[in-house]
Motif scaffolding. Structure first.
Motif, short mmCIF file in Angstrom:
data_model
loop_
_atom_site.label_atom_id
_atom_site.label_comp_id
_atom_site.label_asym_id
_atom_site.label_seq_id
_atom_site.Cartn_x
_atom_site.Cartn_y
_atom_site.Cartn_z
N ASN A 196 15.61 9.53 18.32
CA ASN A 196 16.05 10.59 17.41
C ASN A 196 14.90 11.59 17.24
O ASN A 196 14.24 11.62 16.20
N PRO A 197 14.66 12.41 18.26
CA PRO A 197 13.47 13.27 18.28
C PRO A 197 13.39 14.27 17.12
O PRO A 197 14.39 14.70 16.57
N PHE A 198 12.15 14.59 16.78
CA PHE A 198 11.87 15.65 15.81
C PHE A 198 11.92 17.00 16.53
O PHE A 198 11.81 17.06 17.76
N ILE A 199 12.05 18.05 15.77
CA ILE A 199 11.95 19.41 16.32
C ILE A 199 10.71 20.05 15.72
O ILE A 199 10.60 20.20 14.51
N TRP A 200 9.77 20.43 16.58
CA TRP A 200 8.55 21.09 16.12
C TRP A 200 8.83 22.56 15.82
O TRP A 200 9.86 23.11 16.24
N ALA A 201 7.89 23.20 15.14
CA ALA A 201 8.03 24.63 14.82
C ALA A 201 8.14 25.46 16.10
O ALA A 201 8.78 26.53 16.11
N SER A 202 7.54 24.98 17.17
CA SER A 202 7.58 25.69 18.46
C SER A 202 8.96 25.61 19.11
O SER A 202 9.24 26.31 20.08
N GLY A 203 9.82 24.71 18.57
CA GLY A 203 11.12 24.49 19.17
C GLY A 203 11.15 23.29 20.10
O GLY A 203 12.22 22.86 20.54
N TRP A 204 9.98 22.72 20.39
CA TRP A 204 9.92 21.54 21.25
C TRP A 204 10.58 20.35 20.57
O TRP A 204 10.44 20.15 19.36
N LYS A 205 11.27 19.54 21.36
CA LYS A 205 11.72 18.24 20.89
C LYS A 205 10.59 17.25 21.09
O LYS A 205 9.91 17.27 22.11
N SER A 206 10.39 16.38 20.11
CA SER A 206 9.27 15.45 20.18
C SER A 206 9.63 14.09 19.60
O SER A 206 10.24 14.00 18.53
N PRO A 207 9.22 13.00 20.27
CA PRO A 207 9.46 11.65 19.75
C PRO A 207 8.41 11.23 18.71
O PRO A 207 8.47 10.13 18.20
N ILE A 208 7.44 12.12 18.44
CA ILE A 208 6.37 11.80 17.50
C ILE A 208 6.20 12.93 16.51
O ILE A 208 6.34 14.11 16.85
N TYR A 209 5.89 12.56 15.26
CA TYR A 209 5.57 13.56 14.25
C TYR A 209 4.31 13.11 13.53
O TYR A 209 4.18 11.94 13.15
N CYS A 210 3.37 14.04 13.35
CA CYS A 210 2.08 13.71 12.75
C CYS A 210 1.81 14.62 11.55
O CYS A 210 1.87 15.85 11.68
N ASP A 211 1.50 14.02 10.42
CA ASP A 211 1.10 14.76 9.22
C ASP A 211 -0.10 14.05 8.61
O ASP A 211 0.04 13.22 7.71
N ASN A 212 -1.29 14.38 9.10
CA ASN A 212 -2.50 13.69 8.65
C ASN A 212 -2.95 14.08 7.25
O ASN A 212 -3.87 13.47 6.70
N ARG A 213 -2.28 15.06 6.64
CA ARG A 213 -2.58 15.39 5.25
C ARG A 213 -2.24 14.21 4.34
O ARG A 213 -2.80 14.08 3.24
N LYS A 214 -1.34 13.35 4.80
CA LYS A 214 -0.98 12.16 4.01
C LYS A 214 -2.18 11.26 3.76
O LYS A 214 -2.23 10.53 2.77
N THR A 215 -3.14 11.28 4.67
CA THR A 215 -4.31 10.40 4.51
C THR A 215 -5.09 10.73 3.25
O THR A 215 -5.79 9.87 2.70
N LEU A 216 -4.98 11.96 2.77
CA LEU A 216 -5.72 12.37 1.57
C LEU A 216 -5.20 11.67 0.32
O LEU A 216 -5.91 11.58 -0.69
N SER A 217 -3.97 11.16 0.36
CA SER A 217 -3.36 10.51 -0.80
C SER A 217 -3.71 9.03 -0.90
O SER A 217 -3.32 8.38 -1.88
N TYR A 218 -4.41 8.51 0.08
CA TYR A 218 -4.78 7.09 0.11
C TYR A 218 -6.30 6.99 0.12
O TYR A 218 -6.92 7.14 1.18
N PRO A 219 -6.91 6.74 -1.04
CA PRO A 219 -8.38 6.79 -1.15
C PRO A 219 -9.14 5.97 -0.12
O PRO A 219 -10.13 6.45 0.44
N ALA A 220 -8.71 4.74 0.15
CA ALA A 220 -9.44 3.89 1.10
C ALA A 220 -9.38 4.48 2.50
O ALA A 220 -10.39 4.51 3.22
N ILE A 221 -8.21 4.96 2.91
CA ILE A 221 -8.05 5.56 4.25
C ILE A 221 -8.78 6.89 4.31
O ILE A 221 -9.46 7.20 5.30
N ARG A 222 -8.65 7.68 3.27
CA ARG A 222 -9.36 8.97 3.19
C ARG A 222 -10.86 8.75 3.35
O ARG A 222 -11.53 9.49 4.08
N ASN A 223 -11.37 7.74 2.69
CA ASN A 223 -12.80 7.46 2.75
C ASN A 223 -13.23 6.99 4.14
O ASN A 223 -14.28 7.40 4.65
#
Length: 237
Positions: free
Chosen positions: A51-78
């Motif tokens: 169930n691929p994602f659609i990137w802003a570029s229009g590409w279909k992708s089997p992976i989605y990455c949002d590393n901003r989420k790491t900021l919400s987890y103190p141990a991982i952020r550190n």
């Protein structure tokens, strides 16, 4: 009372930092697996071959990455902060300033700069259309030796645009570090042509290996994921 300090005021040695943060030292291969595990745990990276994602570029992708989420987890952020800083210290010892690429790497770049005791700026994707019309925000000396921090490397276009902005300002870019890369051949070629050393904490292969290990994806999914990376702009899912 007087204290004898044998380290420069400007920066702390990593031995001191690791003692303070009680951080274990890993080799790069181990680190790739550890970061991959953490990114999957908090769903900063999602895999959906069926169930691929659609990137802003229009590409279909089997992976989605949002590393901003790491900021919400103190141990991982550190952990990410420490490992990015260690990577810079070990590979780019001449660095005198850190630059984060807007918007995803602003926070992480500032954390890294703070740990290293270095000046920090961030690089906009476009010049402001008001005020001072800055492309680089903050105070950057023209003789600075800059390491650029990114959260994600995909095609490399936006990352290398940031590199050019720093070079146009008159500074030397000594290298780039990032949390994760898709490992596209086109990106590797662009970085080599631009003469920008790139080091990432984890990568696409490490994510796939960890995802198989925890039964997040099947062996059949691996073939789909690898096919996508060969030609993501043509992949139809």
């Amino acid at each position: 009372m007087f204290f004898l300090i044998s380290i420069p005021v400007k920066r702390f040695t990593f031995a001191t930092k690791f003692e303070k943060h009680n951080i274990e030292c890993w080799n790069m291969k181990e680190l790739e697996k550890i970061i991959a595990k953490k990114l999957l745990q908090i769903k900063a990276i999602k895999l959906q071959p069926a169930n691929p994602f659609i990137w802003a570029s229009g590409w279909k992708s089997p992976i989605y990455c949002d590393n901003r989420k790491t900021l919400s987890y103190p141990a991982i952020r550190n952990t990410i902060k420490i490992e990015l800083a260690r990577t810079i210290e070990e590979n780019y010892p001449e660095v005198t300033a850190i630059a984060g690429v807007a918007t995803g790497a602003i926070a992480q770049g500032a954390l890294v700069a703070d740990l290293l005791g270095l000046p920090f700026v961030y690089i906009r994707s476009e010049r402001k259309d008001h005020g001072l019309e800055n492309l680089i925000e903050g105070e950057l000396r023209t003789d600075a030796k800059v390491v650029i921090v990114e959260d994600l490397i995909s095609t490399g276009l936006s990352s290398l645009k940031a590199v050019q902005a720093v070079r146009n300002f008159g500074c030397k870019v000594v290298g780039m570090v990032a949390i994760f890369t898709h490992g596209f051949p086109v990106a590797k070629k662009k970085f080599e042509e631009a003469k920008v050393p790139l080091i990432t904490l984890s990568n696409y292969n490490a994510i796939i290996e960890e995802a198989v290990r925890i039964n997040y994806i099947s062996e059949d999914d691996v073939e789909i994921l690898q096919e996508w990376r060969k030609a993501p702009d043509k992949w139809e899912g």
